[in-house]
Design a protein around this motif. Structure first.
Motif, PDB file in Angstrom:
ATOM      1  N   TYR A  42      -6.560   4.417   9.432  1.00 19.76           N
ATOM      2  CA  TYR A  42      -5.932   3.215   8.884  1.00 19.76           C
ATOM      3  C   TYR A  42      -5.869   3.204   7.360  1.00 19.76           C
ATOM      4  O   TYR A  42      -5.331   2.268   6.772  1.00 19.76           O
ATOM      5  CB  TYR A  42      -6.680   1.972   9.364  1.00 19.76           C
ATOM      6  CG  TYR A  42      -6.766   1.876  10.863  1.00 19.76           C
ATOM      7  CD1 TYR A  42      -5.670   1.450  11.617  1.00 19.76           C
ATOM      8  CD2 TYR A  42      -7.922   2.245  11.546  1.00 19.76           C
ATOM      9  CE1 TYR A  42      -5.734   1.370  13.001  1.00 19.76           C
ATOM     10  CE2 TYR A  42      -7.995   2.179  12.930  1.00 19.76           C
ATOM     11  CZ  TYR A  42      -6.903   1.739  13.657  1.00 19.76           C
ATOM     12  OH  TYR A  42      -6.969   1.673  15.020  1.00 19.76           O
ATOM     13  N   GLY A  43      -6.438   4.219   6.703  1.00 23.00           N
ATOM     14  CA  GLY A  43      -6.420   4.243   5.245  1.00 23.00           C
ATOM     15  C   GLY A  43      -7.351   3.236   4.604  1.00 23.00           C
ATOM     16  O   GLY A  43      -7.223   2.935   3.418  1.00 23.00           O
ATOM     17  N   VAL A  44      -8.300   2.698   5.376  1.00 26.11           N
ATOM     18  CA  VAL A  44      -9.263   1.715   4.865  1.00 26.11           C
ATOM     19  C   VAL A  44     -10.573   2.443   4.561  1.00 26.11           C
ATOM     20  O   VAL A  44     -11.145   3.095   5.438  1.00 26.11           O
ATOM     21  CB  VAL A  44      -9.506   0.597   5.901  1.00 26.11           C
ATOM     22  CG1 VAL A  44     -10.537  -0.393   5.382  1.00 26.11           C
ATOM     23  CG2 VAL A  44      -8.200  -0.104   6.219  1.00 26.11           C
ATOM     24  N   GLY A  54     -10.669  13.492   1.654  1.00 28.21           N
ATOM     25  CA  GLY A  54      -9.228  13.427   1.871  1.00 28.21           C
ATOM     26  C   GLY A  54      -8.811  12.655   3.103  1.00 28.21           C
ATOM     27  O   GLY A  54      -7.644  12.692   3.491  1.00 28.21           O
ATOM     28  N   LEU A  55      -9.750  11.935   3.735  1.00 27.16           N
ATOM     29  CA  LEU A  55      -9.424  11.195   4.958  1.00 27.16           C
ATOM     30  C   LEU A  55      -8.606   9.952   4.658  1.00 27.16           C
ATOM     31  O   LEU A  55      -7.726   9.569   5.440  1.00 27.16           O
ATOM     32  CB  LEU A  55     -10.714  10.806   5.691  1.00 27.16           C
ATOM     33  CG  LEU A  55     -11.618  11.968   6.143  1.00 27.16           C
ATOM     34  CD1 LEU A  55     -12.889  11.429   6.765  1.00 27.16           C
ATOM     35  CD2 LEU A  55     -10.878  12.856   7.127  1.00 27.16           C
ATOM     36  N   THR A  56      -8.882   9.305   3.526  1.00 22.87           N
ATOM     37  CA  THR A  56      -8.162   8.076   3.198  1.00 22.87           C
ATOM     38  C   THR A  56      -6.684   8.346   2.988  1.00 22.87           C
ATOM     39  O   THR A  56      -5.818   7.602   3.468  1.00 22.87           O
ATOM     40  CB  THR A  56      -8.761   7.437   1.935  1.00 22.87           C
ATOM     41  OG1 THR A  56     -10.167   7.238   2.133  1.00 22.87           O
ATOM     42  CG2 THR A  56      -8.104   6.101   1.641  1.00 22.87           C
ATOM     43  N   GLU A  57      -6.363   9.419   2.271  1.00 21.41           N
ATOM     44  CA  GLU A  57      -4.950   9.765   2.043  1.00 21.41           C
ATOM     45  C   GLU A  57      -4.246  10.058   3.360  1.00 21.41           C
ATOM     46  O   GLU A  57      -3.093   9.650   3.566  1.00 21.41           O
ATOM     47  CB  GLU A  57      -4.861  10.984   1.129  1.00 21.41           C
ATOM     48  CG  GLU A  57      -3.427  11.393   0.798  1.00 21.41           C
ATOM     49  CD  GLU A  57      -3.375  12.600  -0.117  1.00 21.41           C
ATOM     50  OE1 GLU A  57      -2.266  13.075  -0.389  1.00 21.41           O
ATOM     51  OE2 GLU A  57      -4.450  13.052  -0.556  1.00 21.41           O
ATOM     52  N   MET A  58      -4.938  10.736   4.277  1.00 14.04           N
ATOM     53  CA  MET A  58      -4.353  11.022   5.582  1.00 14.04           C
ATOM     54  C   MET A  58      -4.087   9.724   6.344  1.00 14.04           C
ATOM     55  O   MET A  58      -3.024   9.560   6.959  1.00 14.04           O
ATOM     56  CB  MET A  58      -5.296  11.924   6.382  1.00 14.04           C
ATOM     57  CG  MET A  58      -4.772  12.291   7.772  1.00 14.04           C
ATOM     58  SD  MET A  58      -5.825  13.491   8.607  1.00 14.04           S
ATOM     59  CE  MET A  58      -7.330  12.518   8.801  1.00 14.04           C
ATOM     60  N   MET A  61      -1.090   7.912   4.874  1.00 18.89           N
ATOM     61  CA  MET A  61       0.162   8.567   5.256  1.00 18.89           C
ATOM     62  C   MET A  61       0.553   8.186   6.691  1.00 18.89           C
ATOM     63  O   MET A  61       1.720   7.939   6.990  1.00 18.89           O
ATOM     64  CB  MET A  61       0.031  10.084   5.123  1.00 18.89           C
ATOM     65  CG  MET A  61       1.318  10.840   5.402  1.00 18.89           C
ATOM     66  SD  MET A  61       1.154  12.620   5.127  1.00 18.89           S
ATOM     67  CE  MET A  61       0.844  12.624   3.364  1.00 18.89           C
ATOM     68  N   LYS A  62      -0.459   8.129   7.595  1.00 17.15           N
ATOM     69  CA  LYS A  62      -0.185   7.720   8.970  1.00 17.15           C
ATOM     70  C   LYS A  62       0.377   6.305   9.009  1.00 17.15           C
ATOM     71  O   LYS A  62       1.336   6.021   9.736  1.00 17.15           O
ATOM     72  CB  LYS A  62      -1.465   7.797   9.814  1.00 17.15           C
ATOM     73  CG  LYS A  62      -1.920   9.213  10.143  1.00 17.15           C
ATOM     74  CD  LYS A  62      -3.156   9.162  11.027  1.00 17.15           C
ATOM     75  CE  LYS A  62      -3.619  10.563  11.400  1.00 17.15           C
ATOM     76  NZ  LYS A  62      -4.835  10.523  12.258  1.00 17.15           N
ATOM     77  N   ARG A  63      -0.203   5.402   8.227  1.00 19.26           N
ATOM     78  CA  ARG A  63       0.277   4.032   8.200  1.00 19.26           C
ATOM     79  C   ARG A  63       1.699   3.974   7.650  1.00 19.26           C
ATOM     80  O   ARG A  63       2.542   3.233   8.148  1.00 19.26           O
ATOM     81  CB  ARG A  63      -0.654   3.164   7.338  1.00 19.26           C
ATOM     82  CG  ARG A  63      -2.038   2.960   7.948  1.00 19.26           C
ATOM     83  CD  ARG A  63      -1.950   2.155   9.222  1.00 19.26           C
ATOM     84  NE  ARG A  63      -1.331   0.849   8.994  1.00 19.26           N
ATOM     85  CZ  ARG A  63      -0.784   0.115   9.953  1.00 19.26           C
ATOM     86  NH1 ARG A  63      -0.749   0.565  11.198  1.00 19.26           N
ATOM     87  NH2 ARG A  63      -0.260  -1.062   9.680  1.00 19.26           N
ATOM     88  N   GLN A  64       1.981   4.774   6.588  1.00 20.43           N
ATOM     89  CA  GLN A  64       3.317   4.777   6.006  1.00 20.43           C
ATOM     90  C   GLN A  64       4.354   5.266   7.010  1.00 20.43           C
ATOM     91  O   GLN A  64       5.436   4.697   7.146  1.00 20.43           O
ATOM     92  CB  GLN A  64       3.332   5.656   4.749  1.00 20.43           C
ATOM     93  CG  GLN A  64       4.682   5.755   4.061  1.00 20.43           C
ATOM     94  CD  GLN A  64       5.138   4.442   3.478  1.00 20.43           C
ATOM     95  OE1 GLN A  64       4.315   3.605   3.150  1.00 20.43           O
ATOM     96  NE2 GLN A  64       6.432   4.256   3.344  1.00 20.43           N
ATOM     97  N   LEU A  65       4.012   6.344   7.745  1.00 19.36           N
ATOM     98  CA  LEU A  65       4.933   6.871   8.745  1.00 19.36           C
ATOM     99  C   LEU A  65       5.160   5.856   9.864  1.00 19.36           C
ATOM    100  O   LEU A  65       6.283   5.716  10.368  1.00 19.36           O
ATOM    101  CB  LEU A  65       4.390   8.184   9.318  1.00 19.36           C
ATOM    102  CG  LEU A  65       4.366   9.382   8.355  1.00 19.36           C
ATOM    103  CD1 LEU A  65       3.679  10.564   9.013  1.00 19.36           C
ATOM    104  CD2 LEU A  65       5.771   9.755   7.927  1.00 19.36           C
ATOM    105  N   ALA A  66       4.091   5.152  10.254  1.00 18.54           N
ATOM    106  CA  ALA A  66       4.237   4.141  11.305  1.00 18.54           C
ATOM    107  C   ALA A  66       5.142   3.001  10.849  1.00 18.54           C
ATOM    108  O   ALA A  66       5.993   2.519  11.606  1.00 18.54           O
ATOM    109  CB  ALA A  66       2.866   3.599  11.701  1.00 18.54           C
TER     110      ALA A  66
END
Length: 212
Positions: A42-44, A54-58, A61-66
């Motif tokens: 969730y980028g939180v 690097g988990l937050t950036e991933m 990115m998932k939230r942005q794609l969703a």
């Protein structure tokens, strides 16, 4: 007759030991949730540990794609709701004597160079107006590293016709129109820094314009 050896009562864990183990498991699960699952999905990142790996950036990115997928789906629904109904076919007229049909004029060849600036995570779409069967030679280059691209086309009644997609820094080739309509590229900058897309096109198209 039972062959299994039953443990003695004093060998079984006590209630306090079970409660302690359950509490430890709950604490470990909570730590994993806060430091790994929330940043990656969730980028939180309340502990900032996810940023170190690097988990937050991933997760962001998932939230942005969703969000982009939801926006595309909403746009599709609006387009279908507002598109006019297809008119019924007109009655077939009686056969007329064959007449010579003038050939459709082929667009004259032209050459263009288009430059587009993209901020991090920004997208841009560029389209050429082409007749069916026309072939355009092209080269595009990203100044700041590989970017996501989607080569596709559309026309009234066809919202999307895909040719190719992937991630590259530069590409040279030919684009042949599958039908008369708008044909071109969509780029998305995922490099984390601004990039410049330079596109050179040459061939029989009548218009080139940025649509996004």
């Amino acid at each position: 007759m039972y062959n299994a050896n039953r443990p003695a009562r004093d060998q079984l864990p006590t209630t306090s030991e079970l409660l302690k183990s359950t509490g430890v498991a709950a604490v470990v699960a909570g730590v994993i949730l806060v430091t790994v699952v929330l940043p990656a999905e969730y980028g939180v990142d309340p502990t900032r540990v996810g940023s170190l790996f690097g988990l937050t950036e991933m997760g962001q990115m998932k939230r942005q794609l969703a969000l982009e997928a939801e926006a595309d789906a909403a746009a599709d629904a609006r387009a279908e709701a507002t598109s006019p109904a297809q008119a019924p076919a007109a009655p077939t007229a009686a056969a007329a004597p064959a007449a010579e049909v003038p050939q459709q004029a082929v667009p004259a060849g032209r050459t263009d160079e288009t430059v587009i600036e993209l901020a991090p995570n920004q997208g841009a779409e560029l389209k050429l107006s082409m007749e069916e069967g026309a072939t355009v030679r092209f080269t595009w280059t990203s100044s700041g590293g590989p970017v996501n691209y989607d080569t596709h086309a559309d026309r009234p009644g066809v919202r999307y016709h895909g040719y190719e997609k992937g991630t590259l820094q530069t590409q040279t080739g030919e684009l042949t129109a599958a039908f008369t309509g708008a044909h071109g590229w969509f780029w998305r900058n995922r490099t984390g820094q601004p990039v410049t897309i330079t596109l050179r096109t040459e061939g029989p198209y009548t218009e080139i314009k940025r649509v996004v």
